[in-house]
Write a protein that holds these residues in place. Structure first.
Motif, short mmCIF file in Angstrom:
data_model
loop_
_atom_site.label_atom_id
_atom_site.label_comp_id
_atom_site.label_asym_id
_atom_site.label_seq_id
_atom_site.Cartn_x
_atom_site.Cartn_y
_atom_site.Cartn_z
N PRO A 183 0.82 -1.22 0.00
CA PRO A 183 0.00 0.00 0.00
C PRO A 183 0.85 1.27 0.00
O PRO A 183 0.48 2.28 -0.61
CB PRO A 183 -0.82 -0.12 1.29
N GLY A 184 2.00 1.22 0.66
CA GLY A 184 2.89 2.37 0.69
C GLY A 184 3.46 2.68 -0.68
O GLY A 184 3.56 3.86 -1.08
N LEU A 185 3.84 1.65 -1.41
CA LEU A 185 4.36 1.85 -2.77
C LEU A 185 3.26 2.40 -3.68
O LEU A 185 3.51 3.26 -4.53
CB LEU A 185 4.89 0.52 -3.32
N TRP A 186 2.07 1.89 -3.49
CA TRP A 186 0.92 2.36 -4.28
C TRP A 186 0.68 3.84 -4.06
O TRP A 186 0.50 4.61 -5.00
CB TRP A 186 -0.32 1.54 -3.90
N VAL A 187 0.72 4.26 -2.78
CA VAL A 187 0.54 5.68 -2.45
C VAL A 187 1.68 6.51 -3.03
O VAL A 187 1.46 7.61 -3.56
CB VAL A 187 0.46 5.87 -0.92
N ALA A 188 2.90 5.99 -2.95
CA ALA A 188 4.07 6.73 -3.45
C ALA A 188 3.94 7.01 -4.95
O ALA A 188 4.23 8.12 -5.41
CB ALA A 188 5.34 5.93 -3.18
N PHE A 189 3.50 6.02 -5.71
CA PHE A 189 3.34 6.22 -7.15
C PHE A 189 2.18 7.18 -7.45
O PHE A 189 2.26 7.97 -8.39
CB PHE A 189 3.11 4.88 -7.85
N ARG A 190 1.13 7.11 -6.66
CA ARG A 190 -0.01 8.00 -6.87
C ARG A 190 0.36 9.46 -6.59
O ARG A 190 -0.22 10.39 -7.17
CB ARG A 190 -1.19 7.59 -5.97
N LEU A 191 1.33 9.67 -5.69
CA LEU A 191 1.74 11.02 -5.33
C LEU A 191 3.06 11.43 -5.99
O LEU A 191 3.69 12.40 -5.58
CB LEU A 191 1.88 11.13 -3.80
N SER A 192 3.46 10.71 -7.01
CA SER A 192 4.78 10.90 -7.62
C SER A 192 4.96 12.25 -8.31
O SER A 192 6.09 12.68 -8.53
CB SER A 192 5.06 9.77 -8.62
N VAL A 193 3.87 12.92 -8.68
CA VAL A 193 4.01 14.21 -9.36
C VAL A 193 3.46 15.36 -8.51
O VAL A 193 3.21 16.46 -9.01
CB VAL A 193 3.32 14.19 -10.74
N ALA A 194 3.27 15.13 -7.23
CA ALA A 194 2.70 16.16 -6.34
C ALA A 194 3.60 17.39 -6.25
O ALA A 194 3.12 18.53 -6.29
CB ALA A 194 2.45 15.58 -4.95
N ASN A 195 4.92 17.17 -6.13
CA ASN A 195 5.85 18.30 -6.05
C ASN A 195 5.82 19.15 -7.32
O ASN A 195 5.84 20.38 -7.27
CB ASN A 195 7.26 17.81 -5.78
N LEU A 196 5.79 18.48 -8.46
CA LEU A 196 5.74 19.20 -9.73
C LEU A 196 4.42 19.95 -9.86
O LEU A 196 4.38 21.08 -10.37
CB LEU A 196 5.91 18.22 -10.90
N ALA A 206 -2.27 20.08 -4.18
CA ALA A 206 -1.20 19.50 -5.00
C ALA A 206 -1.20 17.98 -4.86
O ALA A 206 -1.07 17.25 -5.85
CB ALA A 206 0.15 20.07 -4.58
N LEU A 207 -1.35 17.49 -3.63
CA LEU A 207 -1.41 16.05 -3.40
C LEU A 207 -2.65 15.45 -4.06
O LEU A 207 -2.59 14.37 -4.67
CB LEU A 207 -1.42 15.76 -1.90
N ARG A 208 -3.76 16.18 -3.95
CA ARG A 208 -5.01 15.71 -4.55
C ARG A 208 -4.90 15.66 -6.06
O ARG A 208 -5.41 14.74 -6.71
CB ARG A 208 -6.16 16.64 -4.13
N ALA A 209 -4.24 16.67 -6.64
CA ALA A 209 -4.08 16.72 -8.09
C ALA A 209 -3.28 15.52 -8.59
O ALA A 209 -3.65 14.87 -9.57
CB ALA A 209 -3.38 18.02 -8.50
N SER A 210 -2.18 15.20 -7.90
CA SER A 210 -1.37 14.04 -8.28
C SER A 210 -2.18 12.75 -8.13
O SER A 210 -2.12 11.87 -8.99
CB SER A 210 -0.12 13.97 -7.40
#
Length: 259
Positions: free
Chosen positions: A121-134, A161-165
């Motif tokens: 689940p952590g990896l899944w969340v990480a990929f879902r938020l991978s473009v949040a900073n951008l 930003a997190l929601r957008a990613s």
């Protein structure tokens, strides 16, 4: 419409851009390498080491934001921005820097919470938020192309930003995000394997790859066409000439009976 993104094509475009501005990209990557090298130095007195670590950490943080902004400029085709004279322009405001930290901290906590739940689940969340900073940096820039083209507000808070990613990487885009992140990680790894010098090449390319992926997501999510249609001058002039010609024709026709 299904999201599609060519990783191979994006890397080719990034490579072509790198070759065109080779000294600029090597230079900004070298700054990152030097900052990391200085920060890892252990041959200094304790007090000086602490001070140096703080200064270098702040500099590395600011430089990471600058590099992300340059990668966004590269992804948007703004090659005139790819110059060291624009470094000052890319510096974040204190508000933007704090918000960027917030995105990293909140996103990190969410990933950590997922990792506690059996890692996957952590990896899944990480990929879902991978473009949040951008997403945060892009929407904080009032000159962002997508902002103007969609007419949306040009400011993102941390949660937005997190929601957008999260929203942009759902569905089929999730697996593309996984492959893009793995590809970027592989580029970093190859750079380190090549005696560390290769990172001067692979680091900028990986950054541009991520920026291109993010931009493709924003265009797709906004429902915009990836290419801008340019109307040629001839397409505008022709109708005008036609409308101007009609009164003249009527004028001649009205004069004929008088003759």
């Amino acid at each position: 419409m299904e999201f599609t993104f060519s990783i191979r094509g994006a890397i080719k475009e990034a490579w072509a851009l790198f070759k065109k501005h080779v000294w600029f990209f090597v230079g900004i990557a070298a700054v990152s390498v030097v900052l990391n090298f200085i920060g890892g130095s252990k041959h200094l007195p304790v007090l000086i080491s602490i001070i140096v670590s703080i200064v270098v950490s702040v500099a590395s943080f600011l430089w990471s934001i600058i590099m992300m902004k340059f990668s966004l400029a590269a992804a948007d085709g703004k090659e005139e921005k790819l110059s060291f004279k624009h470094v000052k322009e890319m510096l974040p405001s204190w508000k933007q820097a704090v918000g960027f930290i917030g995105v990293g901290l909140l996103g990190g906590l969410l990933v950590l919470a997922g990792l506690v739940l059996l890692i996957i689940p952590g990896l899944w969340v990480a990929f879902r938020l991978s473009v949040a900073n951008l997403a945060y940096l892009d929407k904080e820039d009032p000159a962002g192309d997508v902002v103007h083209r969609t007419g949306r507000i040009s400011s993102y808070g941390v949660r937005k930003a997190l929601r957008a990613s999260w929203d942009m990487t759902k569905g089929g885009a999730f697996w593309t995000a996984v492959l893009v992140c793995i590809s970027a990680g592989a580029l970093y790894l190859v750079g380190f394997i090549l005696l560390g010098v290769g990172i001067l090449v692979t680091y900028p390319i990986a950054m541009i790859l991520m920026a291109k992926f993010y931009r493709a997501l924003t265009v797709h999510h906004a429902g915009l066409a990836p290419a801008t249609v340019v109307v040629q001058p001839a397409e505008i002039v022709a109708p005008v000439e036609a409308t101007e010609a009609k009164p003249e024709e009527h004028h001649h026709e009205s004069e004929t009976p008088n003759q």
